[in-house]
Design a protein around this motif. Structure first.
Motif, PDB file in Angstrom:
ATOM      1  N   LEU A   1       3.021   3.323  -4.078  1.00 51.45           N
ATOM      2  CA  LEU A   1       2.738   4.585  -4.768  1.00 51.45           C
ATOM      3  C   LEU A   1       2.363   5.628  -3.727  1.00 51.45           C
ATOM      4  O   LEU A   1       1.527   5.380  -2.866  1.00 51.45           O
ATOM      5  CB  LEU A   1       1.577   4.419  -5.762  1.00 51.45           C
ATOM      6  CG  LEU A   1       1.805   3.502  -6.962  1.00 51.45           C
ATOM      7  CD1 LEU A   1       0.663   3.667  -7.951  1.00 51.45           C
ATOM      8  CD2 LEU A   1       3.134   3.758  -7.647  1.00 51.45           C
ATOM      9  N   ASN A   2       2.980   6.769  -3.821  1.00 51.01           N
ATOM     10  CA  ASN A   2       2.617   7.871  -2.928  1.00 51.01           C
ATOM     11  C   ASN A   2       2.923   9.183  -3.637  1.00 51.01           C
ATOM     12  O   ASN A   2       3.314   9.180  -4.800  1.00 51.01           O
ATOM     13  CB  ASN A   2       3.353   7.733  -1.582  1.00 51.01           C
ATOM     14  CG  ASN A   2       4.847   7.660  -1.789  1.00 51.01           C
ATOM     15  OD1 ASN A   2       5.450   8.602  -2.292  1.00 51.01           O
ATOM     16  ND2 ASN A   2       5.448   6.525  -1.434  1.00 51.01           N
ATOM     17  N   THR A   3       2.737  10.274  -2.944  1.00 49.88           N
ATOM     18  CA  THR A   3       2.884  11.574  -3.627  1.00 49.88           C
ATOM     19  C   THR A   3       4.283  11.775  -4.194  1.00 49.88           C
ATOM     20  O   THR A   3       4.474  12.607  -5.075  1.00 49.88           O
ATOM     21  CB  THR A   3       2.586  12.740  -2.656  1.00 49.88           C
ATOM     22  OG1 THR A   3       3.248  12.488  -1.432  1.00 49.88           O
ATOM     23  CG2 THR A   3       1.103  12.867  -2.414  1.00 49.88           C
TER      24      THR A   3
ATOM     25  N   ASP B   1       1.731   8.639 -18.671  1.00 53.15           N
ATOM     26  CA  ASP B   1       1.218   9.002 -17.352  1.00 53.15           C
ATOM     27  C   ASP B   1       0.141   7.988 -16.953  1.00 53.15           C
ATOM     28  O   ASP B   1      -0.945   7.972 -17.521  1.00 53.15           O
ATOM     29  CB  ASP B   1       0.639  10.423 -17.402  1.00 53.15           C
ATOM     30  CG  ASP B   1       0.249  10.942 -16.021  1.00 53.15           C
ATOM     31  OD1 ASP B   1       0.021  10.111 -15.108  1.00 53.15           O
ATOM     32  OD2 ASP B   1       0.173  12.174 -15.855  1.00 53.15           O
ATOM     33  N   CYS B   2       0.449   7.165 -15.972  1.00 51.54           N
ATOM     34  CA  CYS B   2      -0.477   6.097 -15.576  1.00 51.54           C
ATOM     35  C   CYS B   2      -1.733   6.631 -14.903  1.00 51.54           C
ATOM     36  O   CYS B   2      -2.688   5.890 -14.705  1.00 51.54           O
ATOM     37  CB  CYS B   2       0.212   5.114 -14.639  1.00 51.54           C
ATOM     38  SG  CYS B   2       1.484   4.154 -15.451  1.00 51.54           S
ATOM     39  N   ARG B   3      -1.721   7.900 -14.532  1.00 47.23           N
ATOM     40  CA  ARG B   3      -2.903   8.448 -13.864  1.00 47.23           C
ATOM     41  C   ARG B   3      -4.011   8.769 -14.847  1.00 47.23           C
ATOM     42  O   ARG B   3      -5.158   8.921 -14.461  1.00 47.23           O
ATOM     43  CB  ARG B   3      -2.518   9.729 -13.110  1.00 47.23           C
ATOM     44  CG  ARG B   3      -1.434   9.538 -12.070  1.00 47.23           C
ATOM     45  CD  ARG B   3      -0.930  10.875 -11.551  1.00 47.23           C
ATOM     46  NE  ARG B   3      -0.499  11.757 -12.647  1.00 47.23           N
ATOM     47  CZ  ARG B   3      -0.028  12.989 -12.483  1.00 47.23           C
ATOM     48  NH1 ARG B   3       0.066  13.502 -11.260  1.00 47.23           N
ATOM     49  NH2 ARG B   3       0.341  13.719 -13.517  1.00 47.23           N
TER      50      ARG B   3
ATOM     51  N   PHE C   1       4.726   8.694 -11.707  1.00 48.11           N
ATOM     52  CA  PHE C   1       3.568   7.945 -12.170  1.00 48.11           C
ATOM     53  C   PHE C   1       3.651   7.656 -13.655  1.00 48.11           C
ATOM     54  O   PHE C   1       2.656   7.392 -14.293  1.00 48.11           O
ATOM     55  CB  PHE C   1       2.289   8.712 -11.822  1.00 48.11           C
ATOM     56  CG  PHE C   1       2.019   8.643 -10.368  1.00 48.11           C
ATOM     57  CD1 PHE C   1       1.213   7.647  -9.868  1.00 48.11           C
ATOM     58  CD2 PHE C   1       2.638   9.506  -9.489  1.00 48.11           C
ATOM     59  CE1 PHE C   1       0.991   7.531  -8.518  1.00 48.11           C
ATOM     60  CE2 PHE C   1       2.427   9.398  -8.132  1.00 48.11           C
ATOM     61  CZ  PHE C   1       1.599   8.409  -7.639  1.00 48.11           C
TER      62      PHE C   1
ATOM     63  N   LYS D   1      -4.268   1.426 -14.667  1.00 43.17           N
ATOM     64  CA  LYS D   1      -2.822   1.410 -14.863  1.00 43.17           C
ATOM     65  C   LYS D   1      -2.051   1.704 -13.578  1.00 43.17           C
ATOM     66  O   LYS D   1      -0.920   1.260 -13.419  1.00 43.17           O
ATOM     67  CB  LYS D   1      -2.421   2.447 -15.929  1.00 43.17           C
ATOM     68  CG  LYS D   1      -2.897   2.096 -17.321  1.00 43.17           C
ATOM     69  CD  LYS D   1      -2.353   3.040 -18.370  1.00 43.17           C
ATOM     70  CE  LYS D   1      -2.833   4.471 -18.194  1.00 43.17           C
ATOM     71  NZ  LYS D   1      -4.313   4.633 -18.249  1.00 43.17           N
ATOM     72  N   LEU D   2      -2.653   2.464 -12.675  1.00 36.28           N
ATOM     73  CA  LEU D   2      -1.963   2.729 -11.410  1.00 36.28           C
ATOM     74  C   LEU D   2      -1.778   1.437 -10.630  1.00 36.28           C
ATOM     75  O   LEU D   2      -0.745   1.216 -10.005  1.00 36.28           O
ATOM     76  CB  LEU D   2      -2.736   3.747 -10.563  1.00 36.28           C
ATOM     77  CG  LEU D   2      -2.660   5.198 -11.034  1.00 36.28           C
ATOM     78  CD1 LEU D   2      -3.503   6.084 -10.140  1.00 36.28           C
ATOM     79  CD2 LEU D   2      -1.214   5.693 -11.071  1.00 36.28           C
ATOM     80  N   ASN D   3      -2.779   0.569 -10.681  1.00 39.31           N
ATOM     81  CA  ASN D   3      -2.645  -0.694  -9.970  1.00 39.31           C
ATOM     82  C   ASN D   3      -1.617  -1.600 -10.652  1.00 39.31           C
ATOM     83  O   ASN D   3      -0.925  -2.366  -9.980  1.00 39.31           O
ATOM     84  CB  ASN D   3      -4.002  -1.391  -9.855  1.00 39.31           C
ATOM     85  CG  ASN D   3      -4.088  -2.296  -8.648  1.00 39.31           C
ATOM     86  OD1 ASN D   3      -3.418  -2.040  -7.630  1.00 39.31           O
ATOM     87  ND2 ASN D   3      -4.842  -3.361  -8.747  1.00 39.31           N
TER      88      ASN D   3
ATOM     89  N   THR E   1       6.278   9.421  -5.660  1.00 42.15           N
ATOM     90  CA  THR E   1       6.738   8.525  -6.723  1.00 42.15           C
ATOM     91  C   THR E   1       6.357   9.060  -8.099  1.00 42.15           C
ATOM     92  O   THR E   1       5.384   9.793  -8.243  1.00 42.15           O
ATOM     93  CB  THR E   1       6.106   7.119  -6.560  1.00 42.15           C
ATOM     94  OG1 THR E   1       4.707   7.268  -6.359  1.00 42.15           O
ATOM     95  CG2 THR E   1       6.724   6.368  -5.432  1.00 42.15           C
TER      96      THR E   1
ATOM     97  N   MET F   1       0.805  -1.225   0.000  1.00 39.84           N
ATOM     98  CA  MET F   1       0.000   0.000   0.000  1.00 39.84           C
ATOM     99  C   MET F   1       0.837   1.275   0.000  1.00 39.84           C
ATOM    100  O   MET F   1       0.324   2.360  -0.251  1.00 39.84           O
ATOM    101  CB  MET F   1      -0.935   0.030   1.214  1.00 39.84           C
ATOM    102  CG  MET F   1      -1.994  -1.049   1.229  1.00 39.84           C
ATOM    103  SD  MET F   1      -2.838  -1.321  -0.335  1.00 39.84           S
ATOM    104  CE  MET F   1      -3.277   0.338  -0.809  1.00 39.84           C
ATOM    105  N   ASN F   2       2.124   1.138   0.300  1.00 37.42           N
ATOM    106  CA  ASN F   2       2.983   2.329   0.356  1.00 37.42           C
ATOM    107  C   ASN F   2       3.765   2.554  -0.925  1.00 37.42           C
ATOM    108  O   ASN F   2       4.505   3.531  -1.039  1.00 37.42           O
ATOM    109  CB  ASN F   2       3.983   2.190   1.507  1.00 37.42           C
ATOM    110  CG  ASN F   2       3.299   2.259   2.851  1.00 37.42           C
ATOM    111  OD1 ASN F   2       2.105   2.541   2.925  1.00 37.42           O
ATOM    112  ND2 ASN F   2       4.031   1.998   3.905  1.00 37.42           N
TER     113      ASN F   2
ATOM    114  N   ARG G   1       1.654  -0.200  -9.457  1.00 35.60           N
ATOM    115  CA  ARG G   1       1.865  -0.628  -8.076  1.00 35.60           C
ATOM    116  C   ARG G   1       2.489  -2.031  -8.045  1.00 35.60           C
ATOM    117  O   ARG G   1       3.441  -2.287  -7.306  1.00 35.60           O
ATOM    118  CB  ARG G   1       0.500  -0.649  -7.378  1.00 35.60           C
ATOM    119  CG  ARG G   1       0.475  -0.072  -6.002  1.00 35.60           C
ATOM    120  CD  ARG G   1      -0.952  -0.069  -5.461  1.00 35.60           C
ATOM    121  NE  ARG G   1      -1.522   1.256  -5.412  1.00 35.60           N
ATOM    122  CZ  ARG G   1      -2.660   1.625  -5.994  1.00 35.60           C
ATOM    123  NH1 ARG G   1      -3.395   0.749  -6.667  1.00 35.60           N
ATOM    124  NH2 ARG G   1      -3.084   2.856  -5.897  1.00 35.60           N
TER     125      ARG G   1
END
Lengths: 428, 428
Positions: free
Chosen positions: B55-57, B68-70, B61, B293-295, B59, B52-53, B298
């Motif tokens: 990805l954070n502000t 951009d995975c977001r 993306f 994509k974020l997952n 890292t 859970m840690n 991760r």
């Protein structure tokens, strides 16, 4: 500014020469800009990066009722996410199933399920000779792509300032049992940004369909996507209106957080009456064990409640607002009085809809492309990609940075002028 | 221990009385235990909380290629996730599309797509009079539920120690063009934990189907799910074997990280030849804009590569191993020599398959339920939930804590004894 239609052939030819020169200069810049899709810009995503810190090793992973969100289970989604999404669209949590990252996928599934298994016990649509959908135009290309894929005949319904032409909708829905659905983006419609009036919503709720399995596909994609603090549209809640009108099962509503939080990593949902939801669950429980509950929990913990979500949307609005302003200002500065195009100034959503002179949209989009600016394909806002007037163009201001947007919109207006001059010259 | 079949009526009656007494005592405890589903236990999930840690502000993306995975995009998934999943099942990244949180949903979609649109241009299965699937038994209940939902006729194929009875598979596939597919869990099969032998895989790859749109549905759910450090099974890679055998398009492979990382919040994938993937993309691109994509990112950042993933699986194994040992030990202690049941001791996967005396499975499951221990329903491991011998029971040791598992398994063996005594008494 003199309207182009007033110009003589000579004036048009002189103008054409000037515009072509400008165009060649613009093309020489080698732009690579994209105004084609309703994608949030990077600054919108940067603004919400703390979303990534919400869940960490120190947080509880249980719902209020004690379900471990890390493990399998809960087909309907976690209760607090059902509540949050319900509040977003104004329906009770019990009427909501929270799904995966894409409301488009939920809509596709809903059509697919109806085709193969029918709707609440009706004959599967694939067994029928003909299935028709009403499509308010201009509309959302991806809706039309789904119905086209499944071989569903699409019928254009003109949009008015207050929503689809309801006389036409009422007539077709009540007279033709082959009409099984209508695609709606009822708030800040894609691409026009029109919100259906209360009367339109009530007329939807009071439809008397010839087909028992007729459903309104209510894609409430922009439910809370206002652009301004001081002016916004409001939409009557359709589920309760349908219930009041004696048509409780007539609507499926869809929504997502794709343009609330990170697109592609949001949560989506379908809302409907209990009999409709039971119909969905019958196949959904075979289709999946459940959707991503940790991502639901992330949303709930980040926003806390609908107020948090609305406050967050105002941060988006602050970034989006100057982009809409830029496009509108350039359109106004460059095109006002020329009578070669019209556009709307919506209170929310992701698009500005532009109507060029009939027969010009394809050329404009193609000229833009050659000079490095990608727009949504001309015709994309119509079923079968066929805009009968070849006129509508969807502008998506959010993705480019502000300076790029200025360049792109200036190029766009230049291309509108060129295509319009060409049109008038051809007519001389 | 004396085998029950050797006991006289009197001995059986005495035994029955003792067992009933034990059962009443057990029931009085008011147990509430669940050995029904292949769910990781809480300690497995606690062990991986640092996921859970990742990805954070702070890292990045972006993918290695700069996406951009977001934001929206990348229908096939991010390249590094395609590589990771490809390595997990031994196929090139190019042959992998990474999807959402559920491989079951991908399998459902694959069947649904074949029904409605056909397979690489073939007649849609729903237009055919009859579609049949081969189902190695015992097998995975959720596979059978999908094919049953779509009205596909299921044919039982007995499992052997080296995989499905290939003589039967070859005969049916080559002779009957209505046979369009076969469900396989080729490694650590559900529920037996059997891994298909190299010869079985080669015979699969060399099938000569009567139907051009026949596909092997290769659910490689337990590809890296070993239980032991010193003994594990290995599975031949099916895509390359099919290619070698001149059948490059004959297989869809499925997998996920549902039992690698948090179930329900993993990533899933389908792997196949390019023509098959193109067939999938044709509808997938209309179905969704893309998966989360974020997952994916991760997962990639957490495991780094397949070695990291395999090391992580050994941590799961350490927790799972004593649970399997507990169940096996109790089965052995309580039932060895009684000749009232047999079971397997797999090297991986999530289940222990138990075969009771014919006609006893339903009674055993029902007795367990009455005393507070939920098992997978008797018959669930067979199509239409019909175990012709009423014998197979799937035990899932991972979810309960160790002490609960001991209680549950002891109760299970007690119920096996009671049902068996009843059977012999009825025959006297």
């Amino acid at each position: 500014m003199k309207a182009y239609k007033e110009l003589s052939k000579e004036e048009l030819l002189t103008l054409k020469e000037e515009l072509n020169k400008e165009y060649e200069e613009a093309r020489a810049k080698g732009l690579k800009l994209d105004m084609s899709r309703g994608k949030p810009g990077a600054s919108q995503l940067d603004m919400e990066m703390d979303f990534m810190n919400v869940l960490n090793t120190d947080t509880s992973f249980k719902t209020e009722e004690g379900t471990d969100c890390r493990n399998y289970g809960l087909l309907d989604g976690i209760p607090e996410a059902r509540k949050l999404i319900g509040d977003m669209i104004g329906v009770p949590a019990d009427n909501v199933i929270v799904c995966g990252n894409s409301s488009l996928a939920v809509m596709y599934d809903t059509i697919s399920r109806s085709m193969v298994f029918g709707v609440m016990g009706s004959t599967p649509w694939c067994k029928l000779d003909k299935v028709k959908f009403l499509c308010p135009v201009p509309g959302y290309d991806r809706h039309f792509a789904i119905t086209e894929l499944f071989g569903i005949e699409m019928i254009n319904i003109p949009m008015t300032e207050s929503g689809p032409d309801m006389d036409m909708v009422e007539k077709l829905v009540s007279e033709d049992a082959a009409v099984k659905g209508i695609w709606c983006v009822p708030k800040y419609s894609n691409p026009q940004g029109i919100t259906y009036s209360d009367e339109t919503v009530r007329r939807f709720a009071a439809l008397k369909p010839a087909a028992e399995d007729f459903r309104i596909f209510w894609d409430n994609a922009y439910a809370i996507h206002d652009i301004y603090e001081d002016r916004s549209d409001s939409l009557l809640e359709i589920l309760s209106e349908c219930e009041k009108a004696g048509n409780p099962d007539m609507v499926y509503e869809f929504c997502s957080t794709s343009k609330v939080m990170f697109p592609g990593s949001g949560i989506s949902a379908v809302a409907a009456s209990q009999p409709n939801l039971d119909g969905i669950r019958k196949t959904l429980t075979i289709q999946t064990i459940g959707f991503d509950k940790l991502n639901m929990l992330r949303h709930v913990r980040y926003f806390n409640d609908i107020n948090g979500m609305k406050a967050h949307m105002m941060k988006h609005a602050e970034i989006v607002r100057p982009k809409f302003a830029t496009v509108l200002e350039i359109l106004d500065r460059e095109l006002a009085g020329l009578e070669i195009g019209s556009w709307l100034n919506p209170n929310g959503g992701y698009f500005i809809s532009f109507d060029a002179l009939p027969g010009c949209a394809k050329e404009i989009v193609s000229l833009c492309k050659e000079a490095g600016v990608v727009l949504t394909g001309a015709g994309a806002t119509y079923p079968y990609k066929k805009d009968p007037k070849d006129s509508n163009i969807r502008l998506a201001p959010t993705f480019p940075a502000l300076d790029e947007l200025t360049q792109a919109t200036e190029l766009f207006t230049l291309c509108v002028k060129i295509a319009s001059v060409d049109k008038f010259l051809a007519e001389k």
